[in-house]
Scaffold this motif. Structure first.
Motif, short mmCIF file in Angstrom:
data_model
loop_
_atom_site.label_atom_id
_atom_site.label_comp_id
_atom_site.label_asym_id
_atom_site.label_seq_id
_atom_site.Cartn_x
_atom_site.Cartn_y
_atom_site.Cartn_z
N UNK A 22 -76.18 28.37 58.20
CA UNK A 22 -76.92 28.72 59.41
C UNK A 22 -76.83 27.56 60.39
N UNK A 23 -76.99 27.87 61.66
CA UNK A 23 -77.03 26.82 62.66
C UNK A 23 -78.28 25.97 62.46
N UNK A 24 -78.18 24.72 62.83
CA UNK A 24 -79.33 23.85 62.74
C UNK A 24 -80.36 24.31 63.78
N UNK A 25 -81.62 24.47 63.40
CA UNK A 25 -82.61 25.02 64.34
C UNK A 25 -82.92 24.07 65.49
N UNK A 26 -83.09 24.65 66.66
CA UNK A 26 -83.50 23.91 67.86
C UNK A 26 -84.70 24.63 68.45
N UNK A 72 -77.09 19.13 59.24
CA UNK A 72 -77.09 19.86 57.96
C UNK A 72 -76.24 19.13 56.93
N UNK A 73 -75.06 18.65 57.33
CA UNK A 73 -74.17 17.96 56.39
C UNK A 73 -74.85 16.72 55.81
N UNK A 74 -75.45 15.92 56.67
CA UNK A 74 -76.08 14.69 56.22
C UNK A 74 -77.32 14.96 55.36
N UNK A 75 -78.13 15.94 55.78
CA UNK A 75 -79.35 16.26 55.03
C UNK A 75 -79.01 16.83 53.66
N UNK A 76 -78.07 17.77 53.61
CA UNK A 76 -77.67 18.37 52.34
C UNK A 76 -77.09 17.32 51.40
N UNK A 77 -76.27 16.43 51.92
CA UNK A 77 -75.69 15.36 51.09
C UNK A 77 -76.79 14.45 50.57
#
Length: 174
Positions: free
Chosen positions: A103-107, A89-94
């Protein structure tokens, strides 16, 4: 955004497990049963051929995506989904310039607990699809997969590897 697994083995193992839902057999047992004609094929191929094609599909797709972004690496984000340290999430949002979701990253599509014992064997040479000649079968949706080194026998459990479309695949007909 290119989503990756840490290794080709992880991707193939995941794909094999997806193909084996509701089975309680090992990879080797399924291959032997397919060779004996007592277990259905996995998407018109033996489970071994399916593994070779899954590794090939994954690596070629990644190569094509990277080639598409050649010369503009800043436009491509590669995220290893199976790496807990990665914090996707951190890398994608950045990368997208937006807020980190709360939210938790979906698995999704994780294998059920009873499938944890079904693991594609690490020692198998099948993941190195470049050691095989791969051509389409007569109907177009099947593949003939033959080792490039015909002098070397690859074993799957107690049986030698034979491609699904090759003479000798069904042991009871050989």
């Amino acid at each position: 955004i290119l989503t990756l697994r840490r290794t080709v083995h992880q991707l193939v193992n995941s794909d094999v497990k997806m193909g084996l839902r509701n089975n309680h057999m090992t990879f080797e047992e399924i291959y032997e049963a397919q060779r004996n004609g007592t277990h259905p094929l996995t998407w018109r191929q033996s489970i071994a051929d399916f593994a070779i094609l899954a590794a090939r599909r994954y690596e070629l797709h990644n190569e094509l995506v990277r080639a598409h972004f050649e010369g503009r690496k800043e436009d491509l984000l590669e995220v290893v989904l199976t790496d807990e340290q990665e914090k996707p999430w951190d890398r994608i949002a950045d990368f997208l310039g937006c807020a980190i979701p709360n939210a938790d990253f979906p698995h999704k599509n994780s294998a059920p607990g009873e499938q944890s014992n079904i693991v594609f064997p690490r020692h198998m040479e099948l993941l190195d699809w470049r050691k095989f000649d791969i051509s389409r079968g007569l109907r177009g949706h099947e593949f003939k997969i033959t080792p490039k080194d015909s002098n070397k026998t690859m074993m799957i459990g107690s049986l030698p590897y034979v491609c699904t479309l090759c003479k000798g695949f069904y042991t009871h007909l050989s």
